[in-house]
Design a protein around this motif. Structure first.
Motif: not given
Length: 384
Positions: A160-185
């Motif tokens: 929403g609000k012209d934002t797009t997200l893509r990530f490869a996977d999630v770290d099972p311990y820290s729950h962080e997103l890995r391999g992040v691609f993030f695009r705004t306007t």
């Protein structure tokens, strides 16, 4: 010698009529306000991992604020509609013909107003701050991503609000997103890891670590170690003021009145206006609920709803004042409302019951319907 019962048959009858209407109107107002809030809330938690919990907790936290409005509307309509029914069925004329004074048959509505005023004071002073604190805590946990996310790895996700997200996977311990691609306007981000969050104002919050950003306008590519993205349109000068307003919502009434901050005192006195106005509602309903003779118009009742909405906005004006003596403004506001309602009462004594309906019917333009073809006005008959 038998003691006289505290409530007569008439009192019980009036209580039955007003109590049923009060509960119905209160439930309807509360339901409508919750339903109005639900679409925005569902849009906010659309990517949350625990949608049901967030929605239910948010609605529960907002109920005290909506209940205060429902109390006033329910109190006004229950009394006004009851008096209107009594007038249309001729029951009010019978009561008055027995010599019973208005203060006597209005005893039950007055007791209902006192109970509503006490409930409004309790809600405004103590219950609503608890709800606001719970809502603030819920928003913080939502921003931190503690409820998880209902997102699929390896796919492009529109946030929403012209934002797009893509990530490869999630770290099972820290729950962080890995391999992040993030695009705004205007920018495109890539990062080794990151965190995602959503605010209760439908804000997208992204924290990225060790990545690069590409500016679509200039074509420049820059490396960063940490980057925080927030798509909320915030004015830097208004942030402290907004945070102070949120803090006041979480403060109880005694804390606001005891504070040395004039803005806190103003917010406290604005809350005290709610129970004060609840005590004035029976006088307003007693005048505007009576229709004029041989008419079923309910314009007076609609005017009373406008008065209620205006009162709610006036409390916000008192809360926003920066005067060193906010109690003076609060007393002036309550005095102005009392004078207005007393003017309605004096007007009924001078021009009769239903005079508001009569004035409004004369002031509003009446629709003109075109004549059918061949329809002619009949000449007036004259006596011999």
């Amino acid at each position: 010698m038998s003691s006289r019962p505290p409530f007569s048959t008439l009192d019980r009858y009036i209580l039955q009529q007003t109590g049923g209407t009060f509960i119905s109107v209160f439930a309807i107002v509360l339901s409508l306000m919750i339903v109005e809030h639900l679409p925005r809330l569902l849009a906010i938690v659309s990517h949350s991992g625990d949608k049901a919990f967030v929605v239910v907790q948010s609605v529960v936290a907002l109920v005290p604020e909506y209940a205060a409005i429902g109390l006033l509307v329910g109190l006004y309509l229950s009394i006004a509609l009851t008096i209107r029914r009594f007038s249309l069925r001729g029951e009010l004329d019978i009561v008055q013909a027995t010599g019973m004074s208005t203060s006597r048959w209005m005893r039950i509505p007055a007791l209902l107003a006192i109970a509503s005023a006490g409930m409004a004071l309790w809600i405004q002073g103590w219950i609503m701050p608890v709800g606001e604190a719970r809502l603030s805590e819920l928003g913080r946990r939502l921003q931190d991503g503690q409820f998880g996310f209902d997102l699929e790895a390896g796919t492009f996700i529109e946030l929403g609000k012209d934002t797009t997200l893509r990530f490869a996977d999630v770290d099972p311990y820290s729950h962080e997103l890995r391999g992040v691609f993030f695009r705004t306007t205007n920018r495109t981000f890539t990062a080794t890891r990151g965190r995602l969050g959503f605010g209760l104002a439908d804000d997208v919050l992204v924290d990225l670590v060790d990545g690069r950003v590409l500016d679509a306008g200039s074509g420049q590519s820059l490396a960063f170690s940490r980057f925080h993205f927030d798509n909320a349109q915030r004015n830097v000068k208004e942030v402290p003021q907004k945070e102070a307003g949120e803090r006041r919502k979480r403060m109880t009434l005694p804390a606001l009145l005891a504070s040395r901050d004039h803005a806190d005192n103003a917010a406290g006195w604005a809350r005290l206006l709610w129970p004060a106005f609840a005590l004035l509602v029976p006088f307003l309903a007693a005048v505007l609920g009576k229709p004029m003779r041989r008419s079923k118009a309910a314009l007076g009742i609609m005017l009373g709803l406008v008065v209620l909405v205006t009162f709610i906005h006036s409390t916000a004006l008192v809360a926003a004042t920066a005067s060193p003596s906010p109690w003076v403004l609060a007393l002036l506001a309550s005095g102005a409302w009392a004078a207005l309602i007393w003017g309605f009462v004096v007007g009924e004594r001078r021009w009769g019951a239903g005079y508001i309906d009569r004035w409004l019917l004369n002031a509003l333009p009446r629709p003109k319907f075109p004549r059918r073809p061949g329809q002619h006005r009949q000449p007036a008959r004259t006596g011999a």
